[in-house]
Design a protein around this motif. Sequence first.
Motif, PDB file in Angstrom:
ATOM      1  N   PRO A 104       6.549  40.959 -72.677  1.00 49.67           N
ATOM      2  CA  PRO A 104       5.801  40.145 -71.710  1.00 49.67           C
ATOM      3  C   PRO A 104       4.385  40.683 -71.521  1.00 49.67           C
ATOM      4  O   PRO A 104       4.170  41.901 -71.529  1.00 49.67           O
ATOM      5  N   TYR A 105       3.434  39.795 -71.335  1.00 50.35           N
ATOM      6  CA  TYR A 105       2.034  40.197 -71.213  1.00 50.35           C
ATOM      7  C   TYR A 105       1.783  41.225 -70.104  1.00 50.35           C
ATOM      8  O   TYR A 105       0.949  42.122 -70.277  1.00 50.35           O
ATOM      9  N   PRO A 106       2.443  41.122 -68.936  1.00 54.36           N
ATOM     10  CA  PRO A 106       2.189  42.136 -67.901  1.00 54.36           C
ATOM     11  C   PRO A 106       2.484  43.563 -68.365  1.00 54.36           C
ATOM     12  O   PRO A 106       1.812  44.504 -67.927  1.00 54.36           O
ATOM     13  N   ASN A 107       3.447  43.731 -69.269  1.00 58.30           N
ATOM     14  CA  ASN A 107       3.745  45.068 -69.793  1.00 58.30           C
ATOM     15  C   ASN A 107       2.560  45.624 -70.565  1.00 58.30           C
ATOM     16  O   ASN A 107       2.179  46.791 -70.424  1.00 58.30           O
ATOM     17  N   TYR A 108       1.953  44.787 -71.418  1.00 56.51           N
ATOM     18  CA  TYR A 108       0.789  45.234 -72.185  1.00 56.51           C
ATOM     19  C   TYR A 108      -0.414  45.454 -71.271  1.00 56.51           C
ATOM     20  O   TYR A 108      -1.182  46.403 -71.477  1.00 56.51           O
ATOM     21  N   LEU A 109      -0.591  44.580 -70.288  1.00 60.01           N
ATOM     22  CA  LEU A 109      -1.716  44.712 -69.374  1.00 60.01           C
ATOM     23  C   LEU A 109      -1.640  46.031 -68.618  1.00 60.01           C
ATOM     24  O   LEU A 109      -2.653  46.722 -68.438  1.00 60.01           O
ATOM     25  N   PHE A 110      -0.447  46.398 -68.206  1.00 62.04           N
ATOM     26  CA  PHE A 110      -0.293  47.652 -67.472  1.00 62.04           C
ATOM     27  C   PHE A 110      -0.507  48.848 -68.392  1.00 62.04           C
ATOM     28  O   PHE A 110      -1.112  49.851 -67.998  1.00 62.04           O
ATOM     29  N   GLU A 111      -0.026  48.761 -69.634  1.00 61.84           N
ATOM     30  CA  GLU A 111      -0.096  49.902 -70.547  1.00 61.84           C
ATOM     31  C   GLU A 111      -1.497  50.150 -71.081  1.00 61.84           C
ATOM     32  O   GLU A 111      -1.934  51.298 -71.201  1.00 61.84           O
TER      33      GLU A 111
END
Length: 675
Positions: A45-52
């Motif tokens: 999910p995009y939020p995972n990449y955004l946070f990382e």
Amino acid sequence: MTTRSPPSIRNAIHEVLSSMRFAISLLVVLAIASIIGTVLKQNEPYPNYLFEFGTYWFGVFRLLGLFDVYHSIWFLVILLFLVLSTSLCIVRHSPSMLREMHSFRERTTLSSLRQFRFRREYVTVLEPVQVSSLLCLTLADFGYKCRTQSRKSGQFVAAKRGSLNRLGYIFTHMAIIIICLGGLIDGNIPLKLQQFFGIKHIETRNMPESQVPEASRLGPNNLSFRGDVSIPEGSSADVVFLNVGKGYLVQDLPFVVSVKKFIIKYYSTGQPRLFASDLVVRDKQTGKSKAVRLEVNHPLDMDGVDIYQSSFGDGGSHLHFQVWPLSGTSVQPAALKGIVKQHDPIVIRGHPYTVEFDNFRSFNVEDLSQGVKPPSGGFMQDMRQALSLTGANNKDLKNVGPSVEFKLRDAQGQAHEYLNYMLPIKLGGHLYLLSGMRTNPGAGYQYIRFPLDDEGSIKAFMLLRAHLDDPSAALHIGLQFAKKSLAGTSEQQAMVPKLAQISASVLALFRQGGYDALAGFISKDVPKNEQVNAAKTYLKVLQGTALEALDESLPAGVTIKDKMAFVEDSLNAMNDRFLYGPPVYLQLDNYRLVMATGLQMTRAPGKFFVYFGSLCLVLGIFAMFYIRERRVFIYAGSDGKVLFSMSATRQTFDAQSEFENLAAKLGDVLIEKGR
């Protein structure tokens, strides 16, 4: 005179596309992209990449399509060009290679033979026809095929072996084409086209699966897909969710999967030793059911869909808590029930909150190394400090029991995330309940340790906390402490009221802000050269007053062997509550476990192309590296001179050795037959 530019441009494009340099460049780009796709976890999910990665790099990586490399447009375009380029290479070079495989090069001139690196000359009394016949028989023993040709001044022999070496080129290029075709098939180009023309849309809303519109659903006959689904015990599913960009698509399956039971076994280290699922798979079209046990690395093929056992988790365990207040004079816990993955309302000191139960684990192995001692200080610590781990040596791995992760979210949407352990943990000879808290999902948990009495109950701590938090009891506690501390001369007894007042003030400061409030008071109202002594004195007063409060609040029958250590731990916990978020502690005291199995559903018709292409690649590499082409030319002149020449595709030590052996054998044959 005018030139025809269109044909020249066409020829130039054809030359570029069919060149080996262009194909190798594409292969290098694909190799780099494959490395990225392997290192960077795909389809999260995009939020995972955004946070990382943060906002900037997330935008860059998303623009480049690195979150789904193998289905990105540029990757599929490169595959198409590689298929085109490699096909043109085969069309361009294969005819000449096939001709070369069947050619014996009978037109080779005598002058060119004398230029070969591997050559040897003989003199014989035999006739040229006899020489050619004898040497052809000898070469046949070495695996050569021969052709003879009569020339004006003698006999010419052309022989060869290892012609299949050139098939290596064809097979390796065919392998690239076939593997790329498999990648294009699994890249699901039809779905890309449907998205491009607006037939299918990515769904971004959080809604029940049954309410997802048709434009965001894919039929059971979809060409290829890879998705995951989590199914609790006793439940079933007939769809999987595909992470696509910033949303998802729902993939309908041609069957229904029901989970009867999930099985998991652990190593002593706490790592899963085995996990499997007892499934019942029912075909929607025929209605036939099939009961199977699905294990890791043993997928089930159902209607062209491979079902993999990929993970496991909680499937909605039922939890029961005691909700203890961490402020005020109340000591009565409230009961709270919850189910993992669900939300429940709760009121804390008149403010509405929502409890979000995220995960439950019934098995947790931690390293409680020998020589453990509680760390000094009362501030919240990470897990390693909270358990006082000593490192990788002398590990003492133990199951510390169940744990639950949940969030307390206020009306404004701000959340504190918690990790609470159910069972007491013994550290330094004392029992504690551990509770971790964080406000940032990417940060580690900071742990508070609640001390327990000798029976492992938290009630003694809660009674002490409530007694110390009661403003009306502060002067009484301080007076009792002062009387015991100054039970000596009349002069000391005269100081009792003053010490009692000081004790009550210290308790009030600590009640308002913990150690920080005491430190602030000392730094503000005490001269700098006296602050260290004042801090020690206030700490002794605080501990003595708390010890008196413990004696007053401790119920009959409850024992605490080391009361002073209990008081110190209690004061540390009371100090840490100011960093703990909402002033409640949710103690897990019972549960009913419900597991969920994680299944990956994959339809990949391109895999058969990849398998066949890989086989061709192995055969091609074997042919190129292990089948050595050798060509032998012999010219027997009418003057009795014999010229033997050999050519090899690679000038290696093996070629030199083979030439020497063959030359010696041919020489022996000529000598023996010429006697």
